[in-house]
Design a protein around this motif. Structure first.
Motif, PDB file in Angstrom:
ATOM      1  N   GLU A  40      42.607  50.311  50.606  1.00 13.41           N
ATOM      2  CA  GLU A  40      41.302  49.708  49.678  1.00 13.41           C
ATOM      3  C   GLU A  40      41.765  49.295  48.745  1.00 13.41           C
ATOM      4  O   GLU A  40      42.951  49.896  47.352  1.00 13.41           O
ATOM      5  CB  GLU A  40      40.588  50.472  48.816  1.00 13.41           C
ATOM      6  N   PRO A  41      41.588  47.773  48.324  1.00 12.05           N
ATOM      7  CA  PRO A  41      42.170  47.121  46.996  1.00 12.05           C
ATOM      8  C   PRO A  41      40.708  47.354  46.273  1.00 12.05           C
ATOM      9  O   PRO A  41      40.244  47.210  46.122  1.00 12.05           O
ATOM     10  CB  PRO A  41      42.080  45.490  47.692  1.00 12.05           C
ATOM     11  N   ILE A  42      41.831  48.039  44.905  1.00  7.48           N
ATOM     12  CA  ILE A  42      40.975  48.227  44.555  1.00  7.48           C
ATOM     13  C   ILE A  42      41.584  47.768  42.783  1.00  7.48           C
ATOM     14  O   ILE A  42      42.954  46.873  42.297  1.00  7.48           O
ATOM     15  CB  ILE A  42      41.462  49.580  43.779  1.00  7.48           C
ATOM     16  N   SER A  43      40.511  47.069  41.556  1.00  7.80           N
ATOM     17  CA  SER A  43      40.932  46.284  40.553  1.00  7.80           C
ATOM     18  C   SER A  43      39.587  46.644  39.687  1.00  7.80           C
ATOM     19  O   SER A  43      38.970  46.053  38.793  1.00  7.80           O
ATOM     20  CB  SER A  43      39.969  44.874  41.092  1.00  7.80           C
TER      21      SER A  43
ATOM     22  N   GLU B 260      36.335  52.610  34.971  1.00  6.83           N
ATOM     23  CA  GLU B 260      36.264  52.576  37.018  1.00  6.83           C
ATOM     24  C   GLU B 260      38.080  53.446  37.842  1.00  6.83           C
ATOM     25  O   GLU B 260      37.834  53.636  38.027  1.00  6.83           O
ATOM     26  CB  GLU B 260      36.063  51.749  36.739  1.00  6.83           C
ATOM     27  N   ALA B 261      38.443  53.116  37.495  1.00 10.37           N
ATOM     28  CA  ALA B 261      40.209  53.640  37.148  1.00 10.37           C
ATOM     29  C   ALA B 261      39.649  55.344  37.889  1.00 10.37           C
ATOM     30  O   ALA B 261      40.138  56.160  39.031  1.00 10.37           O
ATOM     31  CB  ALA B 261      41.555  53.187  36.614  1.00 10.37           C
ATOM     32  N   GLN B 262      39.290  56.013  36.605  1.00 11.15           N
ATOM     33  CA  GLN B 262      39.168  57.484  37.247  1.00 11.15           C
ATOM     34  C   GLN B 262      37.719  57.573  38.138  1.00 11.15           C
ATOM     35  O   GLN B 262      38.409  58.866  39.488  1.00 11.15           O
ATOM     36  CB  GLN B 262      38.433  58.642  35.968  1.00 11.15           C
ATOM     37  N   GLU B 263      36.959  57.246  38.494  1.00 14.45           N
ATOM     38  CA  GLU B 263      36.463  56.890  39.876  1.00 14.45           C
ATOM     39  C   GLU B 263      37.076  56.680  40.495  1.00 14.45           C
ATOM     40  O   GLU B 263      36.656  57.529  42.156  1.00 14.45           O
ATOM     41  CB  GLU B 263      34.952  56.646  38.860  1.00 14.45           C
TER      42      GLU B 263
END
Lengths: 326, 504
Positions: free
Chosen positions: B64-67, B73-76
């Protein structure tokens, strides 16, 4: 299991209170009567309540200088509204608490979003609230209302004829609620986290802005509640009242073992801080020959003692870590 | 691949912090990320953890592309980070730290017993038996580090970033940590390991990626990695066209030069092994070594920023005491530190104020330097160093990196020191300014000033140095003179495996 070092200041506070009480008792046996105890609670009720709010603020690493003025404003607000309108006092109390809570929340918002030091923002709040009190009246306004007579007359006669008054009970309840909030809720955990370090708290996912607003709103609410209690205690509203109470409250918090830089302390400790300060005053009254400024000198010395104690504990725990106790 | 990064770029004013970087991380892999200061390691990590927003490129986590826009949010999403400085709260208990924000509750209140149970469960398998009800701050850094890892793994569970986690640990603690990290690898986590301890990187990682100046240089499997080549990749190779200094061969007797100052037994436990240094008039001494080798610490010791208990400083026949930078300045020393943003310039003050700062401090605040004297000095150095600024009253923070560096230099030149220490003088400045500063160094030494220069750019050291001292593992291991000053020789000396007990 050894005692956690974070408990030391609290234990020291309680020890000092017990020892001071014991010393006073050997000199004046009457000091152990329920009358003295009842008065101690009643006379310091407003201070104890506002100090609970201050404890939360200081635990988070902040300071709230506005509370003394907010108490004075509260008294004047209640007195003037009761004089001018036919609202029931309970209604006026509710209005006031909404006002003082919103005032605190607004200060918290400014502190967080404008990244201003709490010292400066609440200093502005202090002048604002004091000025607002003067705007309502410049005189002492007596409160004459049957409901107030009821509140002032509400007490439980303890064995030994000491009176446990409504406002004394209110203070004890406030301390209990404050302790629950500080030590047993997620909001409380966030308060300690902020006091431990804002950057780390943020990295751990604490909602810094929301927590800051809530902290000062809580302190504002407590200042309002303290104002109500003070108005019941004095039966009037006066814009010049409780000047410097914010500093007395800070002193009570620190003597209560909360570290001024935030992050460590107990709400219960603040109760003992308030009671210790009240005890000194009572002793001076009993003695009769001592001037009242001795209260200030002893409080000053106690403050100094606790600041030194905090420094000492900090050294102790650091040297322990560097000694490699894992 | 649990994580794929494609053509990631990030610019800051005047700097390309990341330039078209690719990076892959497999599940169950420990991937080392190497590079000197300013190579882009921390920018890459900050893009991953949401502290920075990337300019372009994509990051794909589990397909999945992430941003991410924040650490939370990165933790989640599954990316947890443990930093060199433990970013937990020492004033809370271990259990509170582990479960912060997720405390088990009963009737709205935190359930202390359940919290303790939960915390103990989380720490199971980490080989630490500690009382979770105690303050985190009462435990050693190693334990705190493990608690931080346990929290990050429990929160995130796909990618774990370890950013210099061993910097303040001893050998036993490192072993404990590595066992834990290997255990996590078995559990299928992808782990990014950032460190400048090469032995640890060889010991722990499966693959290694080297960044330099914001670009990816190479990714290789650790087993097939050559130590020399790795170091050559990390150190710069940007200055091929700079003219090499004329030197006499190592064997030839150069005319003996006048000694300016002599340092003996400069060192301190756990910082730098004691070393001697004699500084001659008009010479350039290069200090080569990897980040963390003790090169900056050596310089700080010479300048009195760090104390050297047994160290002595001989100025001619007399022994002087350099206990503070103030003493060092009085003795005619100057020091332009590595990180000019935090240690060097005061961004909000003007060019003039920054230049006269040290000079004024030396005069004492009561003897204020006359305004026209200040202006004359400032104009002279703006002119001499070609500082690109409209005038001396512009705030230094508004200038470009190279010009900021020149202002720091001007400050020390205005003091007219006999011995000037430059720590990474060309870090983060453009190529033009780079060459200019090197030319300036030559000009200064022609006038008799002695200079000690610390740099990760080997070619830069080779270009200007009369001799090069190699620092490795907090020791001054060798000194190269004349013809010996060659890229390969320096790398060889840096690369020799260290004598320290290797970590199992």
């Amino acid at each position: 299991m050894t005692i956690n070092t974070r408990l030391y200041p609290l234990l020291a506070t309680i020890a000092i209170f017990v020892i001071a009480y014991a010393l006073s008792y050997t000199q004046f046996p009457a000091m152990l009567s329920t009358r003295v105890v009842g008065n101690l609670l009643t006379d310091n009720a407003y201070l104890g309540i506002v100090a609970v709010g201050m404890t939360i603020v200081i635990l988070s690493g902040g300071i709230d200088l506005s509370v003394g003025s907010v108490i004075a404003f509260s008294g004047v607000f209640i007195a003037v509204v009761l004089r001018e309108t036919s609202l029931h006092p309970l209604m006026v109390f509710a209005l006031l608490l909404v006002l003082s809570t919103a005032f605190g929340a607004a200060m918290g918002g400014i502190i967080h979003w404008l990244a201003m030091p709490s010292f400066i923002v609440t200093l502005a709040g202090m002048f604002l609230a004091r000025g607002a009190a003067y705007m309502l009246t410049i005189d002492s306004v007596p409160i004459a209302h049957p409901f107030y007579d009821l509140l002032q007359g509400a007490y439980w006669l303890m064995p030994g004829k000491g009176r446990l008054t409504l406002i004394g009970v209110a203070m004890l309840l406030t301390v209990a609620v404050g302790a629950l909030i500080a030590h047993r809720t997620r909001f409380g955990a966030s308060v300690f986290a902020l006091g431990g370090g804002e950057q780390a708290a943020r990295l751990m996912g604490a909602k810094v802005g929301r927590t800051t607003v809530m902290i000062y709103a809580f302190s504002g609410f407590m200042a309002g509640l303290s104002g109500i209690v003070f108005s019941i205690y004095t039966g009037s509203g006066y814009p010049l009242a409780t000047v410097g109470t914010e500093l007395t409250a800070i002193a009570a918090v620190v003597i209560g073992g909360t570290i001024l830089t935030g992050g460590a302390g107990y709400v219960v400790g603040t109760l003992f801080g308030v009671l210790t300060m009240g005890l000194i005053q009572t002793y001076i009254v009993f003695d009769g020959s001592l001037s009242s400024w001795w209260t200030k000198i002893v409080i000053g010395l106690l403050l100094l003692l606790f600041i030194l104690l905090q420094k000492g504990l900090l050294r102790l725990s650091q040297s322990r870590i560097s000694a490699g106790h894992a | 691949m649990v994580l794929s990064i494609r053509s990631l770029s990030k610019h800051f004013p005047g700097v390309k912090a990341l330039d078209d970087v690719d990076f892959d991380l497999a599940a169950g892999e420990i991937h080392g990320l190497l590079g000197e200061n300013g190579a882009g390691k921390s920018t890459l990590i900050k893009c991953l953890t949401g502290a920075y927003r990337r300019d372009s490129g994509e990051m794909i986590l589990d397909g999945e592309p992430i941003s991410p826009s924040s650490t939370a949010e990165a933790q989640e999403l599954g990316i947890g980070t443990v930093y060199q400085e433990v970013n937990l709260l020492p004033n809370l208990t271990v259990a509170q730290n582990l479960l912060f924000g997720r405390e088990p509750r009963r009737l709205g209140f935190i359930d202390g017993k359940a919290m303790r149970r939960e915390a103990e469960r989380m720490l199971k398998g980490y080989g630490v038996a500690i009382d979770v009800a105690r303050d985190l701050g009462s435990y050693s850094v190693a334990i705190q580090q493990l608690v931080a890892i346990a929290r990050a793994v429990d929160l995130s569970g796909k990618v774990l970033i370890l950013d210099e986690p061993t910097a303040s640990l001893d050998a036993n603690e490192v072993r404990l940590l590595f066992n834990v990290v290997r255990g996590l690898k078995e559990r299928g986590l992808g782990i990014i390991f950032v460190s400048h301890f090469l032995d640890q990187v060889f010991d722990l990682t499966d693959r290694v990626t080297v960044l330099r100046n914001g670009k990816k240089i190479t990714t290789e499997t650790t087993a097939s990695l050559d130590r020399m080549e790795l170091i050559a990749n990390m150190l710069g190779h940007e200055l091929e066209r700079v003219e090499r200094k004329q030197r006499t061969a190592a064997g030839d007797q150069a005319p003996p030069r006048e000694t300016i100052i002599r340092f003996t037994r400069m060192g301190r436990k756990n910082v730098v092994e004691p070393f001697d240094l004699t500084v001659h008039k008009g010479e350039v001494i290069g200090l080569a070594g990897l980040l963390g080798s003790g090169r900056t610490e050596s310089a700080e010791m010479l300048f009195g920023i760090r104390s050297a208990p047994e160290g002595r400083v001989h100025d001619g026949e007399t022994v002087v005491n350099l206990a503070s930078p103030r003493d060092a300045i009085a003795a005619g020393l100057g020091f332009a530190p590595e990180d000019r943003k935090t240690d060097g310039i005061i961004a909000s003050l003007s060019v003039r104020e920054n230049i006269i700062l040290a000079l004024q401090a030396q005069r004492g605040w009561l003897r204020k330097m006359p305004r026209n004297e200040q202006k004359r000095l400032t104009d002279r150095y703006i002119d001499a160093l070609d500082i690109r600024t409209p005038d001396g009253e512009k705030a230094v923070g508004d200038l470009s990196g190279g010009n900021q560096q020149k202002v720091v230099l001007a400050r020390w030149l205005a003091m007219n020191p006999r011995f000037l220490i430059l720590d990474e003088p060309t870090r983060g400045i453009d190529v033009g300014a780079h060459a200019e500063i090197l030319r300036l160094i030559e000009r200064l030494t022609d006038d008799g000033m002695a200079i000690l220069i610390i740099s990760s750019e080997l070619d830069e050291l080779i270009a200007v140095s009369d001799r090069v001292i190699v620092v490795r593992d907090r020791q001054h291991v060798s000194e190269l003179v004349g013809d010996e000053i060659q890229r390969d020789r320096i790398i060889e000396n840096i690369a020799a495996p260290d004598n320290r007990e290797t970590v199992a």
